[in-house]
Design a protein around this motif. Structure first.
Motif, PDB file in Angstrom:
ATOM      1  N   GLY A   1       0.821  -1.211   0.000  1.00  0.00           N
ATOM      2  CA  GLY A   1       0.000   0.000   0.000  1.00  0.00           C
ATOM      3  C   GLY A   1       0.848   1.252   0.000  1.00  0.00           C
ATOM      4  O   GLY A   1       1.598   1.497   0.949  1.00  0.00           O
TER       5      GLY A   1
ATOM      6  N   ILE B   1      -0.036   6.057   4.952  1.00  0.00           N
ATOM      7  CA  ILE B   1       0.349   5.150   6.040  1.00  0.00           C
ATOM      8  C   ILE B   1       1.522   4.270   5.611  1.00  0.00           C
ATOM      9  O   ILE B   1       2.515   4.132   6.352  1.00  0.00           O
TER      10      ILE B   1
ATOM     11  N   GLU C   1       2.631  -0.895  -4.511  1.00  0.00           N
ATOM     12  CA  GLU C   1       1.363  -0.173  -4.697  1.00  0.00           C
ATOM     13  C   GLU C   1       0.690  -0.660  -5.983  1.00  0.00           C
ATOM     14  O   GLU C   1       1.318  -0.713  -7.030  1.00  0.00           O
ATOM     15  N   LYS C   2      -0.599  -0.959  -5.869  1.00  0.00           N
ATOM     16  CA  LYS C   2      -1.260  -1.533  -7.050  1.00  0.00           C
ATOM     17  C   LYS C   2      -1.512  -0.523  -8.167  1.00  0.00           C
ATOM     18  O   LYS C   2      -1.628  -0.895  -9.329  1.00  0.00           O
TER      19      LYS C   2
ATOM     20  N   ALA D   1      -7.327   7.409  -0.724  1.00  0.00           N
ATOM     21  CA  ALA D   1      -7.813   8.301   0.344  1.00  0.00           C
ATOM     22  C   ALA D   1      -6.827   9.440   0.618  1.00  0.00           C
ATOM     23  O   ALA D   1      -7.226  10.581   0.889  1.00  0.00           O
ATOM     24  N   THR D   2      -5.542   9.125   0.531  1.00  0.00           N
ATOM     25  CA  THR D   2      -4.516  10.123   0.864  1.00  0.00           C
ATOM     26  C   THR D   2      -4.675  11.413   0.058  1.00  0.00           C
ATOM     27  O   THR D   2      -4.564  12.510   0.602  1.00  0.00           O
TER      28      THR D   2
ATOM     29  N   ALA E   1      -8.410  16.416   3.416  1.00  0.00           N
ATOM     30  CA  ALA E   1      -8.268  17.866   3.573  1.00  0.00           C
ATOM     31  C   ALA E   1      -6.986  18.208   4.330  1.00  0.00           C
ATOM     32  O   ALA E   1      -6.543  19.350   4.309  1.00  0.00           O
ATOM     33  N   GLY E   2      -6.443  17.223   5.032  1.00  0.00           N
ATOM     34  CA  GLY E   2      -5.164  17.429   5.720  1.00  0.00           C
ATOM     35  C   GLY E   2      -5.286  18.011   7.117  1.00  0.00           C
ATOM     36  O   GLY E   2      -4.287  18.449   7.704  1.00  0.00           O
ATOM     37  N   MET E   3      -6.496  18.005   7.677  1.00  0.00           N
ATOM     38  CA  MET E   3      -6.660  18.579   9.020  1.00  0.00           C
ATOM     39  C   MET E   3      -5.956  17.720  10.071  1.00  0.00           C
ATOM     40  O   MET E   3      -5.970  16.494   9.993  1.00  0.00           O
TER      41      MET E   3
ATOM     42  N   VAL F   1      -0.460  -6.753  -4.860  1.00  0.00           N
ATOM     43  CA  VAL F   1      -0.169  -7.938  -4.049  1.00  0.00           C
ATOM     44  C   VAL F   1      -1.447  -8.757  -3.992  1.00  0.00           C
ATOM     45  O   VAL F   1      -2.504  -8.262  -3.575  1.00  0.00           O
TER      46      VAL F   1
ATOM     47  N   TYR G   1      -9.585   5.611   9.144  1.00  0.00           N
ATOM     48  CA  TYR G   1     -10.859   6.303   8.922  1.00  0.00           C
ATOM     49  C   TYR G   1     -10.682   7.799   8.622  1.00  0.00           C
ATOM     50  O   TYR G   1     -10.123   8.151   7.608  1.00  0.00           O
ATOM     51  N   ARG G   2     -11.105   8.692   9.524  1.00  0.00           N
ATOM     52  CA  ARG G   2     -11.089  10.140   9.244  1.00  0.00           C
ATOM     53  C   ARG G   2      -9.775  10.807   9.615  1.00  0.00           C
ATOM     54  O   ARG G   2      -9.624  12.021   9.461  1.00  0.00           O
ATOM     55  N   ASN G   3      -8.822  10.016  10.159  1.00  0.00           N
ATOM     56  CA  ASN G   3      -7.646  10.649  10.763  1.00  0.00           C
ATOM     57  C   ASN G   3      -6.298  10.087  10.304  1.00  0.00           C
ATOM     58  O   ASN G   3      -5.321  10.149  11.057  1.00  0.00           O
ATOM     59  N   GLY G   4      -6.261   9.567   9.108  1.00  0.00           N
ATOM     60  CA  GLY G   4      -5.018   8.946   8.640  1.00  0.00           C
ATOM     61  C   GLY G   4      -3.867   9.916   8.445  1.00  0.00           C
ATOM     62  O   GLY G   4      -2.700   9.557   8.612  1.00  0.00           O
ATOM     63  N   ILE G   5      -4.172  11.152   8.103  1.00  0.00           N
ATOM     64  CA  ILE G   5      -3.101  12.140   7.915  1.00  0.00           C
ATOM     65  C   ILE G   5      -2.560  12.514   9.299  1.00  0.00           C
ATOM     66  O   ILE G   5      -1.353  12.470   9.540  1.00  0.00           O
ATOM     67  N   LEU G   6      -3.483  12.837  10.197  1.00  0.00           N
ATOM     68  CA  LEU G   6      -3.113  13.173  11.573  1.00  0.00           C
ATOM     69  C   LEU G   6      -2.288  12.051  12.220  1.00  0.00           C
ATOM     70  O   LEU G   6      -1.297  12.314  12.903  1.00  0.00           O
TER      71      LEU G   6
HETATM   72  P1  FAD Z   1      -4.942   5.044   1.086  1.00  0.00           P
HETATM   73  O1  FAD Z   1      -4.477   6.435   0.993  1.00  0.00           O
HETATM   74  O2  FAD Z   1      -6.242   4.672   0.572  1.00  0.00           O
HETATM   75  O3  FAD Z   1      -3.774   4.129   0.567  1.00  0.00           O
HETATM   76  C1  FAD Z   1      -3.877   2.731   0.524  1.00  0.00           C
HETATM   77  C2  FAD Z   1      -3.125   2.275  -0.712  1.00  0.00           C
HETATM   78  O4  FAD Z   1      -2.999   0.851  -0.694  1.00  0.00           O
HETATM   79  C3  FAD Z   1      -3.889   2.612  -2.013  1.00  0.00           C
HETATM   80  O5  FAD Z   1      -3.049   3.399  -2.834  1.00  0.00           O
HETATM   81  C4  FAD Z   1      -4.190   1.256  -2.623  1.00  0.00           C
HETATM   82  O6  FAD Z   1      -4.124   1.257  -4.032  1.00  0.00           O
HETATM   83  C5  FAD Z   1      -3.093   0.388  -2.022  1.00  0.00           C
HETATM   84  N1  FAD Z   1      -3.411  -1.045  -1.974  1.00  0.00           N
HETATM   85  C6  FAD Z   1      -4.484  -1.618  -1.404  1.00  0.00           C
HETATM   86  N2  FAD Z   1      -4.448  -2.961  -1.550  1.00  0.00           N
HETATM   87  C7  FAD Z   1      -3.297  -3.238  -2.242  1.00  0.00           C
HETATM   88  C8  FAD Z   1      -2.705  -4.439  -2.728  1.00  0.00           C
HETATM   89  N3  FAD Z   1      -3.274  -5.632  -2.517  1.00  0.00           N
HETATM   90  N4  FAD Z   1      -1.539  -4.360  -3.406  1.00  0.00           N
HETATM   91  C9  FAD Z   1      -0.937  -3.155  -3.610  1.00  0.00           C
HETATM   92  N5  FAD Z   1      -1.481  -1.989  -3.189  1.00  0.00           N
HETATM   93  C10 FAD Z   1      -2.627  -2.017  -2.518  1.00  0.00           C
HETATM   94  N6  FAD Z   1      -7.536  12.382   7.553  1.00  0.00           N
HETATM   95  C11 FAD Z   1      -6.982  13.340   8.329  1.00  0.00           C
HETATM   96  O7  FAD Z   1      -6.160  13.046   9.210  1.00  0.00           O
HETATM   97  N7  FAD Z   1      -7.331  14.649   8.162  1.00  0.00           N
HETATM   98  C12 FAD Z   1      -8.237  15.048   7.217  1.00  0.00           C
HETATM   99  O8  FAD Z   1      -8.529  16.232   7.088  1.00  0.00           O
HETATM  100  C13 FAD Z   1      -8.842  14.059   6.407  1.00  0.00           C
HETATM  101  N8  FAD Z   1      -9.756  14.409   5.480  1.00  0.00           N
HETATM  102  C14 FAD Z   1     -10.306  13.461   4.690  1.00  0.00           C
HETATM  103  C15 FAD Z   1     -11.231  13.845   3.720  1.00  0.00           C
HETATM  104  C16 FAD Z   1     -11.770  12.897   2.863  1.00  0.00           C
HETATM  105  C17 FAD Z   1     -12.769  13.325   1.821  1.00  0.00           C
HETATM  106  C18 FAD Z   1     -11.367  11.554   2.963  1.00  0.00           C
HETATM  107  C19 FAD Z   1     -11.904  10.524   2.006  1.00  0.00           C
HETATM  108  C20 FAD Z   1     -10.451  11.166   3.944  1.00  0.00           C
HETATM  109  C21 FAD Z   1      -9.931  12.103   4.828  1.00  0.00           C
HETATM  110  N9  FAD Z   1      -9.026  11.755   5.831  1.00  0.00           N
HETATM  111  C22 FAD Z   1      -8.446  12.709   6.613  1.00  0.00           C
HETATM  112  C23 FAD Z   1      -8.697  10.361   6.080  1.00  0.00           C
HETATM  113  C24 FAD Z   1      -7.390   9.960   5.416  1.00  0.00           C
HETATM  114  O9  FAD Z   1      -7.403  10.390   4.068  1.00  0.00           O
HETATM  115  C25 FAD Z   1      -7.206   8.440   5.473  1.00  0.00           C
HETATM  116  O10 FAD Z   1      -7.390   7.969   6.793  1.00  0.00           O
HETATM  117  C26 FAD Z   1      -5.797   8.063   5.014  1.00  0.00           C
HETATM  118  O11 FAD Z   1      -5.524   8.622   3.753  1.00  0.00           O
HETATM  119  C27 FAD Z   1      -5.637   6.561   4.936  1.00  0.00           C
HETATM  120  O12 FAD Z   1      -4.371   6.321   4.398  1.00  0.00           O
HETATM  121  P2  FAD Z   1      -3.969   4.883   3.886  1.00  0.00           P
HETATM  122  O13 FAD Z   1      -2.570   4.963   3.419  1.00  0.00           O
HETATM  123  O14 FAD Z   1      -4.320   3.890   4.933  1.00  0.00           O
HETATM  124  O15 FAD Z   1      -4.990   4.604   2.687  1.00  0.00           O
END
Ligand code: FAD
Ligand code: GLY
Length: 375
Positions: free
Chosen positions: A11, A15, A34-35, A42-43, A47-49, A179, A330-335
């Protein structure tokens, strides 16, 4: 291609990159797979709060790590800038959590007192004083909680800086590679399989966001779509992030404003619905009438990775040795990205980590598992 790595991270979102950065800084050889293209899910929608006091409103295991992670940002900003030359655009002007009614105000005053009791910089701003802080806000607002230490960053710049930083420490990245399976021998991970290759490692981190449960079937994570839009204006409309139950408005650099976000459960469809944006527009204009004069920029949507109790998984898998899970933010992945990276890196390198709770573990959350798989 399939040479040995100390850690494979599945991924390439915020994160995955944060973990890769923390591990490579410690001298570990990492490979992020990364696929698609990195930072597109989501990243890039966030909004980046850094809303430690607005998104986490009461005593919860999330409260402590949210505040710890938020407090890591100033040092991280400097470190990433020095390492990569990327400015993550950390803005620390605080956040106003808006009361629309007297009833909201009573709840927010209680919340302010709770945060104060935890030593946080929160204060109640009555309607009469709100105008001094943000003169363009609607006069119908019934006061706001001001959290002066909450701010925001550019999620894309932060994720890119983590990825570049990891690369500068020797980390590797493979895009457009899905993967499809974990390689397990005697209940221990030995690597991962893609459509064309096998990659070997005795440590694999699942950081697949809302798609993490497609790879690890017993992982109770489900998708929650969020839609946003952005506008630009000639003059500065607000300096602080405006947060309410109904919507938020985040003032970015260059008089650009992000307005979010809808909450639509159970879909991976990233298309934007007119109804969602229509409703956000009305709510945002009610809060900040001058938004009507702004120029339209764009709309987008992303898929948040949710768990039923809204707590992420940040731990080793209870039965599959060498498998770690960092998903469900969920809503806090950036934080939470700095603390998640650090925690997973410390778990893998065997350094002492103390979250003071098992709340982020997979163990003991079977009830949640059953509930999540109902939909
Ligand atoms: P993602 O960013 O979704 O990344 C996961 C990656 O894994 C993807 O690129 C996917 O393609 C890859 N992947 C999955 N399965 C496989 C596989 N089998 N093989 C290879 N690659 C794979 N958070 C905050 O803290 N502050 C905010 O203000 C905020 N605002 C938001 C607003 C919106 C509209 C949304 C939708 C979310 C918001 N969030 C916010 C939440 C935050 O965006 C997410 O919690 C965070 O981005 C999650 O990160 P991640 O890396 O886990 O997931
Ligand atoms: N944290 C803001 C959102 O998820 O919409």
């Amino acid at each position: 291609m399939n040479s040995k790595h100390d850690v494979i991270i599945v991924g390439g979102g915020i994160i995955g990159h944060s973990i890769s950065y923390s591990l490579s800084k410690k001298g570990m050889k990492t490979l992020v797979i990364e696929k698609g293209k990195i930072n597109k899910r989501a990243t890039s929608a966030a909004a980046g709060m850094l809303a430690a006091l607005s998104e986490v409103t009461d005593e919860s295991p999330l409260y402590d790590i949210a505040r710890t992670s938020r407090n890591m940002f100033p040092k991280l900003r400097d470190e990433l800038y020095e390492n990569t030359g990327i400015d993550i655009e950390l803005i620390q002007q605080g956040m106003l959590n808006i009361a629309h009614t007297e009833e909201d105000a009573a709840k927010l005053i209680k919340m302010t007192q709770f945060h104060q009791s935890k030593g946080e910089a929160a204060c109640w701003v009555p309607t009469t004083e709100l105008n001094e802080l943000e003169p363009n806000l609607s006069s119908t607002i019934c006061g706001a909680m001001f959290a002066s230490n909450d701010g925001h960053v550019s999620p894309l710049k932060l994720a890119t800086a983590f990825a570049e930083g990891a690369k500068n420490y020797g980390g590797r990245l493979l895009e457009f590679t899905e993967v499809t399976e974990l390689l397990i021998q005697n209940e221990r991970v030995v690597g991962v399989k893609t459509y064309t290759d096998e990659f070997y490692s005795k440590n694999v981190v699942i950081a697949g966001g809302a798609w993490a449960s497609h790879l690890l079937k017993d992982l109770p994570i489900f998708p929650v779509k969020g839609e946003c839009f952005s506008v630009t204006s000639q003059e500065k409309l607000i300096t602080k992030t405006i947060f309410s139950d109904e919507c938020y408005i985040v003032p970015k650099q260059g008089n650009r404003y992000i307005v979010g976000a809808t909450v639509i459960q159970g879909t991976y469809d990233e298309r934007v619905n007119v109804a969602g944006i229509h409703s956000l527009l009305n709510k945002a204009i009610n809060l900040l009438p001058k938004l009507k004069e702004a120029k339209w920029e764009k709309v987008w949507a992303g898929i948040r990775p949710q768990t039923i109790d809204e707590l992420p998984f940040i731990d080793e898998h209870p039965t599959l040795k060498g498998v770690y899970v960092a998903a469900g933010h969920y809503r806090n992945g950036i934080l939470l990205s700095p603390i998640t990276g650090e925690r997973i890196a410390n778990l893998i390198t065997g350094e002492y980590v103390n979250f003071g709770t098992k709340a982020f573990s997979l163990k003991g959350r079977e009830a949640i598992h059953e509930a999540t798989h109902k939909w």
